[in-house]
Design a protein around this motif. Structure first.
Motif, mmCIF file in Angstrom:
data_model
loop_
_atom_site.group_PDB
_atom_site.id
_atom_site.type_symbol
_atom_site.label_atom_id
_atom_site.label_comp_id
_atom_site.label_asym_id
_atom_site.label_seq_id
_atom_site.Cartn_x
_atom_site.Cartn_y
_atom_site.Cartn_z
ATOM 1 N N VAL A 23 0.819 -1.211 0.000
ATOM 2 C CA VAL A 23 0.000 0.000 0.000
ATOM 3 C C VAL A 23 0.852 1.261 0.000
ATOM 4 C CG1 VAL A 23 -1.980 -1.077 1.121
ATOM 5 C CG2 VAL A 23 -0.195 -0.011 2.528
ATOM 6 N N HIS A 31 -1.664 3.953 0.881
ATOM 7 C CA HIS A 31 -3.011 3.676 0.387
ATOM 8 C C HIS A 31 -3.767 2.799 1.383
ATOM 9 C CE1 HIS A 31 -3.384 5.442 -3.612
ATOM 10 N NE2 HIS A 31 -2.116 5.162 -3.819
ATOM 11 N N THR A 32 -5.048 2.717 1.168
ATOM 12 C CA THR A 32 -5.895 1.755 1.860
ATOM 13 C C THR A 32 -6.447 0.792 0.818
ATOM 14 O OG1 THR A 32 -7.919 3.066 1.588
ATOM 15 C CG2 THR A 32 -6.553 3.528 3.540
#
Length: 292
Positions: free
Chosen positions: A193, A210-211
């Motif tokens: 991520v 990121h998710t």
């Protein structure tokens, strides 16, 4: 997220052909449909202008950082990186030989300073690694500058050599970086991520975590772009250059376009930039990934 989250799902009957693209091809469509047609669809392909100096700088630096990891760990010194810049140097696009030598020295300084912060024993998982990702409609393939193994998971590293210093927001909004992260997660079955932009001239690192949901949104964005490009390509297959789906996106980037000579609309946007202009003035803002 499970490793299968990005795997293409089966559908009843004969599936539609997946649209094949790279992140740079998708962003070429977003930047300018006319350039997309000239670059990817027209046959024979119209000749592009010669390589610009900032591209030569960027390619030489990328090649040096790639080849540095091929050395045995004991030889991975900052000075070795500088020597690799010298042997990788591309003397194309510069105003003259003096300018080329000046920028070669700058590139060597940037690489030397950068490598003082890199652990030569921390072998990356991938260097110039090609990754791929399939969804229900898109088959994506791209190349990651560097893929690191970190305690918290994998991290995508992208080198930048342009005059503009990237920000954390640039890392967050980058479509290619997000797609690379998703593809790496799928291929290596390890969480990925974190994306990073390593700017060699300043030594700065722009970072975003990121998710699962943000990666899914980026994949959906890529699918939406691909859908638009597919419809245009289907129209092109029927109408050729008479297709009305490839308008020129006229703006400042027209002065830098490699296909400007084949686009009357773009030619009306000021004079063409010289081959070395980006060494003195940052390239106008655009979504494409300029390796400079």
């Amino acid at each position: 997220m499970s490793a299968g989250a990005f795997v293409q799902t089966e559908i009843a009957g004969l599936p539609r052909r997946l649209f094949r693209a790279s992140p740079s091809r998708l962003l070429a469509w977003v930047d300018c449909p006319r350039r997309y047609r000239l670059q990817y669809l027209d046959r024979p392909s119209p000749p592009a202008r010669g390589q610009r100096a900032h591209t030569s700088v960027g390619v030489a630096v990328h090649n040096a950082l790639r080849d540095w990891w091929d050395l045995v760990p004991a030889e991975r010194t900052p000075q070795a990186g500088a020597e690799l810049v010298r042997t990788s140097w591309i003397d194309v696009g510069f105003r003259d030989g003096d300018q080329s030598l000046e920028w070669r020295a700058r590139a060597q300084q940037h690489v030397t300073a950068y490598l003082t912060q890199v652990d030569p024993a921390a072998q990356p998982l991938g260097i110039e690694r090609t990754v791929s990702l399939k969804t229900e409609s898109l088959a994506l393939q791209g190349r990651i500058d560097r893929l690191d193994e970190r305690p918290e998971g994998l991290a995508v590293v992208d080198y930048k050599t342009s005059r503009v210093v990237p920000t954390d927001d640039d890392a967050r909004t980058s479509l290619p970086l997000a797609l690379y992260a998703a593809a790496a997660w799928k291929m290596f079955r390890r969480r990925c991520v974190r994306v990073e932009l390593h700017h060699l001239p300043s030594g700065s690192v722009a970072v975003h975590e990121h998710t699962v949901d943000s990666l899914k949104r980026k994949i959906a964005e890529a699918e939406s772009i691909a859908s638009d490009a597919r419809r245009a390509e289907e129209d092109y297959a029927e109408h050729g250059v008479d297709s009305g789906r490839f308008p020129a996106n006229v703006g400042p980037l027209c002065q830098w376009c490699d296909f400007r000579a084949h686009c009357p609309a773009g030619q009306r946007v000021g004079p063409e930039k010289s081959g070395w202009a980006a060494l003195e003035t940052p390239v106008a803002s655009g979504r494409g990934d300029l390796r400079d």
